[in-house]
Design a protein around this motif. Structure first.
Motif, mmCIF file in Angstrom:
data_model
loop_
_atom_site.group_PDB
_atom_site.id
_atom_site.type_symbol
_atom_site.label_atom_id
_atom_site.label_comp_id
_atom_site.label_asym_id
_atom_site.label_seq_id
_atom_site.Cartn_x
_atom_site.Cartn_y
_atom_site.Cartn_z
ATOM 1 N N CYS A 57 0.841 -1.206 0.000
ATOM 2 C CA CYS A 57 0.000 0.000 0.000
ATOM 3 C C CYS A 57 0.875 1.254 0.000
ATOM 4 O O CYS A 57 2.068 1.204 0.318
ATOM 5 C CB CYS A 57 -0.967 -0.001 1.187
ATOM 6 N N ASN A 58 0.255 2.390 -0.333
ATOM 7 C CA ASN A 58 0.955 3.681 -0.287
ATOM 8 C C ASN A 58 0.766 4.338 1.066
ATOM 9 O O ASN A 58 1.642 5.033 1.551
ATOM 10 C CB ASN A 58 0.415 4.642 -1.348
ATOM 11 N N ILE A 59 -0.439 4.134 1.625
ATOM 12 C CA ILE A 59 -0.760 4.790 2.906
ATOM 13 C C ILE A 59 -1.233 3.705 3.861
ATOM 14 O O ILE A 59 -2.196 2.982 3.567
ATOM 15 C CB ILE A 59 -1.883 5.837 2.718
ATOM 16 N N LEU A 60 -0.571 3.583 5.008
ATOM 17 C CA LEU A 60 -0.954 2.573 5.996
ATOM 18 C C LEU A 60 -1.644 3.292 7.157
ATOM 19 O O LEU A 60 -1.094 4.235 7.728
ATOM 20 C CB LEU A 60 0.303 1.845 6.493
ATOM 21 N N VAL A 61 -2.852 2.844 7.493
ATOM 22 C CA VAL A 61 -3.634 3.512 8.538
ATOM 23 C C VAL A 61 -3.847 2.569 9.719
ATOM 24 O O VAL A 61 -4.290 1.430 9.538
ATOM 25 C CB VAL A 61 -5.033 3.911 8.002
ATOM 26 N N PHE A 118 3.385 6.285 3.469
ATOM 27 C CA PHE A 118 2.939 7.208 4.519
ATOM 28 C C PHE A 118 2.205 6.426 5.609
ATOM 29 O O PHE A 118 1.398 5.543 5.301
ATOM 30 C CB PHE A 118 1.988 8.258 3.935
ATOM 31 N N LEU A 119 2.448 6.822 6.843
ATOM 32 C CA LEU A 119 1.771 6.179 7.969
ATOM 33 C C LEU A 119 0.785 7.160 8.589
ATOM 34 O O LEU A 119 1.120 8.324 8.829
ATOM 35 C CB LEU A 119 2.804 5.765 9.035
ATOM 36 N N ARG A 126 13.763 6.625 5.686
ATOM 37 C CA ARG A 126 13.278 5.283 5.325
ATOM 38 C C ARG A 126 11.755 5.236 5.232
ATOM 39 O O ARG A 126 11.175 4.228 4.857
ATOM 40 C CB ARG A 126 13.751 4.249 6.372
ATOM 41 N N LEU A 127 11.079 6.331 5.629
ATOM 42 C CA LEU A 127 9.616 6.414 5.531
ATOM 43 C C LEU A 127 9.272 7.754 4.886
ATOM 44 O O LEU A 127 9.905 8.774 5.195
ATOM 45 C CB LEU A 127 9.007 6.317 6.946
ATOM 46 N N GLY A 128 8.245 7.726 4.014
ATOM 47 C CA GLY A 128 7.895 8.959 3.287
ATOM 48 C C GLY A 128 7.323 10.054 4.176
ATOM 49 O O GLY A 128 7.560 11.238 3.952
ATOM 50 N N GLY A 129 6.541 9.671 5.184
ATOM 51 C CA GLY A 129 5.938 10.687 6.064
ATOM 52 C C GLY A 129 4.957 10.054 7.018
ATOM 53 O O GLY A 129 4.606 8.873 6.889
ATOM 54 N N VAL A 143 5.803 15.463 8.356
ATOM 55 C CA VAL A 143 4.928 14.924 9.398
ATOM 56 C C VAL A 143 3.825 15.949 9.698
ATOM 57 O O VAL A 143 4.041 17.153 9.599
ATOM 58 C CB VAL A 143 5.669 14.582 10.725
ATOM 59 N N VAL A 144 2.666 15.423 10.066
ATOM 60 C CA VAL A 144 1.582 16.273 10.578
ATOM 61 C C VAL A 144 1.269 15.736 11.966
ATOM 62 O O VAL A 144 1.014 14.537 12.134
ATOM 63 C CB VAL A 144 0.333 16.212 9.666
ATOM 64 N N LEU A 145 1.350 16.614 12.952
ATOM 65 C CA LEU A 145 1.222 16.179 14.345
ATOM 66 C C LEU A 145 -0.029 16.795 14.960
ATOM 67 O O LEU A 145 -0.183 18.021 14.958
ATOM 68 C CB LEU A 145 2.457 16.632 15.137
ATOM 69 N N LEU A 146 -0.914 15.960 15.483
ATOM 70 C CA LEU A 146 -2.143 16.463 16.108
ATOM 71 C C LEU A 146 -2.192 16.020 17.573
ATOM 72 O O LEU A 146 -1.680 14.955 17.925
ATOM 73 C CB LEU A 146 -3.378 15.924 15.374
ATOM 74 N N PRO A 147 -2.847 16.839 18.425
ATOM 75 C CA PRO A 147 -2.879 16.532 19.866
ATOM 76 C C PRO A 147 -4.053 15.638 20.274
ATOM 77 O O PRO A 147 -4.850 16.010 21.120
ATOM 78 C CB PRO A 147 -2.997 17.928 20.491
#
Ligand SMILES: O=CC(=O)O
Length: 349
Positions: A232-236, A262-263, A285-288, A310-314
């Protein structure tokens, strides 16, 4: 003998009382329980929305754990009146607390995740457990999609670019398309499924990992997280936190996702080996990564602060007025049902 006038007055009075009761209950669909219920001790062990705290305070004898810095003080004076614990995603009821409350009957969590509650201990002792499923599913799934878009299209970074005046020096660099990507979901429960449906709207192809294959699912199943990540491209991450899913995203999974992968984590911080995630991001080693939850909230590895990818949320997955109010009503409804001897609204144990 009562006169006709008296009877007339009485009927009028009754009618007014009925009308007043009707108006009161229409304005307060969840009216406070008074009398006997008011003597029930409820222990609040986590910060919740003010509405919930106020309603608990109106209806029950409310103890807030932070008012008792010495736990012994609370336990030695009030254990015999505490019949309910209200927790949230960050604090629940561990074995020690459960053992210390001999009259405990119910733990009601203001969260869908119940990893902070010792469920086995509750089962063993016949203590009921409730959480807040369904009412937050849309909200968390919306945020997962928001994280994917923000991460791939670098929305937060673009915003910073404009605010800092850098735009005047040149265009922002090109980003990555989200529509049509392959989204791999760990955990195809309520939230995982809601994310899948939304991602389908972006023409993404969906695959998933769960303990067992869902026979009625149209999505592609992988029997291991590494295989899912490789494809996959995006792992959730969208599964509950249990002993089995602790660090389900480890070095091997991160490497399988790779420098173009992306994770997204909207589950729990402990689903991901955070040190491995940080190293992978620093080493390219990871896209984002788009992350709403961390291993040691509210502490976030500072190495992440300087990274653009990275996008960081609280931890705000369910944090809207509408959803938090619905969650609060479920907590109140579950407690009320329990103490009135009615079926629980969202029983877990
Ligand atoms: O993290 C939030 C929840 O479990 O509801």
């Amino acid at each position: 003998m009562r006169s006709a006038l008296m009877l007339h007055d009485e009927t009028l009075w009754n009618r007014n009382l009925l009308r007043a009761t009707f108006l009161y209950f229409s304005a307060n669909p969840n009216p406070p329980i008074t009398g006997k219920m008011g003597s029930i001790g409820v222990l609040l062990v986590a910060q919740v929305v003010p509405y919930l705290e106020q309603e608990l305070d109106k209806r029950y004898k409310l103890f807030r754990i932070w008012d008792y810095p010495q736990k012994e003080q609370l336990l030695s004076h009030h254990t015999s009146s505490i019949r309910a614990v209200v927790g949230a995603s960050g604090a629940g009821a561990d074995a020690e607390l459960i053992e210390a409350l001999p009259k405990l009957e119910i733990v009601s969590s203001f969260s869908v995740g119940v990893d902070k509650i010792d469920l086995e201990k509750c089962k063993e002792k016949g203590i009921r457990v409730t959480n807040t499923p369904d009412v937050l599913t849309d909200e968390v799934a919306d945020l997962a999609i928001g994280l994917m878009l923000a991460l791939l299209r670098r929305i937060c970074e673009c915003d910073r670019y404009v605010r800092s005046g850098k735009w005047k020096q040149g265009e922002y660099k090109l980003t990555t398309k989200f529509s049509g990507k392959t989204v791999g979901i760990i955990g195809l429960g309520r939230i995982g499924t809601a994310i899948a449906k939304r991602a389908e709207g972006f023409n993404c192809s969906i695959s998933y990992y769960s303990r067992t294959e869902k026979r009625d699912s149209k999505y592609k199943y992988y029997p291991s997280v590494v295989e899912l990540a490789s494809n996959c491209n995006i792992l959730v991450v969208a599964c509950p936190l249990t002993e089995e899913t602790h660090h389900i995203v480890n070095r091997e999974v991160i490497n399988a996702l790779g420098p173009k992968g992306f994770l997204i984590n909207i589950g729990r911080g402990k689903h991901v080996d955070e040190q491995e995630l940080v190293s992978a991001l620093l080493e390219g080693r990871l896209g984002g990564a788009g992350i709403d939850v961390f291993e040691n909230e509210p502490y976030v590895p500072e190495e992440l602060f300087g990274l653009e990818n990275v996008v960081l949320l609280p931890h705000v997955g369910s944090a809207t007025v509408e959803t938090r109010t619905a969650m609060a009503d479920l907590v109140l409804g579950n407690l009320e049902a329990h103490f009135l001897g009615k079926p629980l609204l969202t029983p877990l144990v």
